[in-house]
Motif scaffolding. Structure first.
Motif, PDB file in Angstrom:
ATOM      1  N   LEU A 182      -5.207   4.627 -29.854  1.00  0.00           N
ATOM      2  CA  LEU A 182      -4.703   4.496 -28.538  1.00  0.00           C
ATOM      3  C   LEU A 182      -4.011   3.927 -28.069  1.00  0.00           C
ATOM      4  O   LEU A 182      -2.626   2.933 -28.488  1.00  0.00           O
ATOM      5  N   ALA A 183      -2.654   3.504 -27.139  1.00  0.00           N
ATOM      6  CA  ALA A 183      -2.004   3.558 -26.286  1.00  0.00           C
ATOM      7  C   ALA A 183      -2.445   2.155 -25.439  1.00  0.00           C
ATOM      8  O   ALA A 183      -3.326   1.275 -25.020  1.00  0.00           O
ATOM      9  N   TYR A 184      -1.711   0.356 -25.353  1.00  0.00           N
ATOM     10  CA  TYR A 184      -2.227  -0.473 -24.908  1.00  0.00           C
ATOM     11  C   TYR A 184      -1.588  -0.624 -23.769  1.00  0.00           C
ATOM     12  O   TYR A 184       0.030  -1.008 -24.195  1.00  0.00           O
ATOM     13  N   PHE A 185      -1.027  -0.846 -22.857  1.00  0.00           N
ATOM     14  CA  PHE A 185      -0.260  -1.002 -21.629  1.00  0.00           C
ATOM     15  C   PHE A 185      -0.249  -2.292 -21.624  1.00  0.00           C
ATOM     16  O   PHE A 185      -0.631  -3.238 -21.404  1.00  0.00           O
ATOM     17  N   VAL A 186       1.363  -2.349 -22.172  1.00  0.00           N
ATOM     18  CA  VAL A 186       2.046  -3.773 -22.059  1.00  0.00           C
ATOM     19  C   VAL A 186       3.320  -3.516 -22.460  1.00  0.00           C
ATOM     20  O   VAL A 186       3.440  -2.869 -23.318  1.00  0.00           O
ATOM     21  N   ARG A 187       4.436  -4.046 -22.555  1.00  0.00           N
ATOM     22  CA  ARG A 187       5.767  -4.731 -23.441  1.00  0.00           C
ATOM     23  C   ARG A 187       6.066  -6.113 -23.327  1.00  0.00           C
ATOM     24  O   ARG A 187       5.407  -6.964 -23.551  1.00  0.00           O
ATOM     25  N   PRO A 188       6.363  -5.509 -24.888  1.00  0.00           N
ATOM     26  CA  PRO A 188       6.509  -6.698 -26.068  1.00  0.00           C
ATOM     27  C   PRO A 188       7.079  -7.561 -25.096  1.00  0.00           C
ATOM     28  O   PRO A 188       8.016  -7.888 -23.879  1.00  0.00           O
ATOM     29  N   HIS A 189       5.869  -8.961 -25.396  1.00  0.00           N
ATOM     30  CA  HIS A 189       6.786 -10.354 -23.578  1.00  0.00           C
ATOM     31  C   HIS A 189       6.293 -11.589 -24.391  1.00  0.00           C
ATOM     32  O   HIS A 189       5.262 -11.475 -25.684  1.00  0.00           O
ATOM     33  N   ILE A 190       6.710 -12.543 -24.577  1.00  0.00           N
ATOM     34  CA  ILE A 190       6.625 -14.333 -24.335  1.00  0.00           C
ATOM     35  C   ILE A 190       4.924 -14.463 -23.823  1.00  0.00           C
ATOM     36  O   ILE A 190       5.433 -14.595 -22.705  1.00  0.00           O
ATOM     37  N   GLY A 191       4.348 -14.320 -24.251  1.00  0.00           N
ATOM     38  CA  GLY A 191       2.959 -14.259 -23.551  1.00  0.00           C
ATOM     39  C   GLY A 191       1.624 -13.986 -23.495  1.00  0.00           C
ATOM     40  O   GLY A 191       0.891 -13.083 -24.999  1.00  0.00           O
ATOM     41  N   GLY A 192       0.332 -14.151 -22.995  1.00  0.00           N
ATOM     42  CA  GLY A 192      -1.147 -13.639 -24.012  1.00  0.00           C
ATOM     43  C   GLY A 192      -1.376 -11.957 -23.750  1.00  0.00           C
ATOM     44  O   GLY A 192      -2.324 -11.452 -25.074  1.00  0.00           O
ATOM     45  N   THR A 193      -1.125 -11.013 -22.941  1.00  0.00           N
ATOM     46  CA  THR A 193      -1.670 -10.019 -23.020  1.00  0.00           C
ATOM     47  C   THR A 193      -0.665  -9.042 -23.746  1.00  0.00           C
ATOM     48  O   THR A 193      -1.043  -8.336 -24.914  1.00  0.00           O
ATOM     49  N   TYR A 194       0.574  -9.851 -24.163  1.00  0.00           N
ATOM     50  CA  TYR A 194       1.310  -9.190 -26.371  1.00  0.00           C
ATOM     51  C   TYR A 194       0.507  -9.497 -27.295  1.00  0.00           C
ATOM     52  O   TYR A 194       0.468  -8.986 -28.200  1.00  0.00           O
TER      53      TYR A 194
END
Length: 398
Positions: A3-15
């Motif tokens: 599965l792909a999870y739409f996000v880019r590495p970053h400091i934040g909740g979704t990552y």
């Protein structure tokens, strides 16, 4: 399954949630990889290089149209051999809208992270093209079903987790009568996080109580200026890398979160996992499902800085109560908000979709790419921020 999870590495909740899902679902034989569009400054920083092994950024020509970007994303999903995608509503308009154009074979799971009208409008604009919707709190699920017309049997509430396994290795020094240490951790932005209330809270606290502000955001310069009168008892750290969060929180006594609205409050579970006592705005169906008032933390009315300051002062004056709250906070995080529990609930959703894939709207022709109303700027964009902030507070209080 992949599965792909739409996000880019970053400091934040979704990552952070991506990392949790990747770890948790691996136990069920499911591989989760991040998938982003274009490059970013973050991806050029050495501390993020290890994250390249966990996902991929789709190259986008700077002059590419939205349709061309969408086609490149769809091609990357096919080339990557993905069986499905996690769509984080509004994290990126194109990645949200791609749900309407993917082949029928691709499983689509929508994740709704916030309780704002804009987020709900965006989710509604693609809801007929996703197989399941997951709200990260009971409030979100309730709103989606009761107010936005989502099908109850395909809409779930799955709270985020805390990395309790890592936090167990950290020992908290018992507090006696030392000055209380308070921390704000998160995106420094007033509209949602209410950070401009922090100076007012400090005004009402004993001079010995220290505040640490950890995080970055558009309102950091303004907050720094507003806190200048308290400079001797304020530390402003800026952005903190995820690997350093637990080590920072273990040094603090209280987590202050004066938010106007939240979808969940991931930093709350992170704080509780190391015994940092949460003192947070009461947001129905969100923070009151995490914090049991007066048991493992405290809830106060949104914007009531006097109430927040009174609670913090009580914690400062009662070390025994402080230790009891700290222990209870850690216990709840370790027993309720675990990665294993979160992953198991996501797996159940995926398993249901594998066994019986619900019918959804037929995919649209990507050559006729268009952005639906819910993903376009609406009239709310032009409402002055102070008025929007007042309306948000009134909605929650009522």
């Amino acid at each position: 399954m992949k599965l792909a999870y739409f996000v880019r590495p970053h400091i934040g909740g979704t990552y952070t949630v991506f990392k949790q899902l990747r770890e948790g679902l691996a136990a069920f034989g499911i591989e989760v990889c991040w998938l982003a569009m274009g490059e970013s400054e973050t991806l050029r920083q050495p501390e993020w290089f290890p994250e390249f092994a966990l996902g991929n950024a789709v190259h986008i020509d700077g002059l590419a149209t939205e349709r061309d970007q969408a086609k490149a994303l769809a091609k990357a999903i096919e080339a990557g051999g993905f069986d499905g995608v996690f769509i984080n509503v509004l994290s990126d308009r194109i990645q949200t809208n791609i749900a309407r154009y993917l082949p029928e074979s691709i499983m689509r799971i929508m994740m709704v992270h916030n309780i704002t009208a804009g987020t709900y409008a965006a989710a509604s604009s693609v809801k007929d093209h996703v197989h399941a919707a997951i709200g990260v709190s009971e409030r979100i699920r309730s709103d989606l079903v009761q107010a936005m017309g989502f099908q109850a049997e395909r809409t779930f509430a799955i709270p985020h987790a805390a990395d309790t396994r890592s936090s167990r290795t950290l020992a908290r020094t018992p507090r006696t009568k030392e000055p209380l240490r308070v921390i704000f951790l998160g995106r420094v932005e007033d509209a949602s996080k209410g950070v401009f209330w922090l100076p007012d809270i400090l005004d009402k606290l004993a001079p010995s109580i220290h505040l640490t502000v950890a995080g970055d955001g558009p309102d950091l310069p303004a907050l720094r200026s507003k806190l200048a009168r308290h400079a001797r008892r304020v530390t402003i750290l800026g952005a903190v890398h995820p690997k350093d969060v637990h080590g920072l929180l273990i040094q603090q006594d209280v987590m202050i979160m004066p938010s106007r609205f939240e979808g969940f409050g991931l930093t709350l579970t992170e704080a509780m996992a190391v015994g940092c006592i949460p003192v947070v705005s009461r947001i129905r169906g969100v923070t009151d499902t995490i914090v049991d008032n007066s048991v493992n933390g405290y809830l106060f009315s949104i914007g009531n800085t006097a109430e927040a300051a009174q609670i913090i002062s009580q914690i400062a004056a009662n070390p025994d109560t402080s230790r009891s709250l700290s222990t209870a906070a850690r216990d709840k995080a370790e027993n309720v908000f675990t990665i294993d529990a979160m992953a198991r609930r996501y797996f159940e959703v995926i398993r249901q979709l594998q066994e019986r894939r619900p019918s959804i709207a037929a995919p649209l022709d990507i050559e006729e790419w268009s952005m639906p109303k819910g993903l376009r700027s609406g009239l709310r964009t032009f409402i002055p921020t102070p008025i929007k902030n007042w309306l948000r507070v009134m909605r929650e209080r009522i």
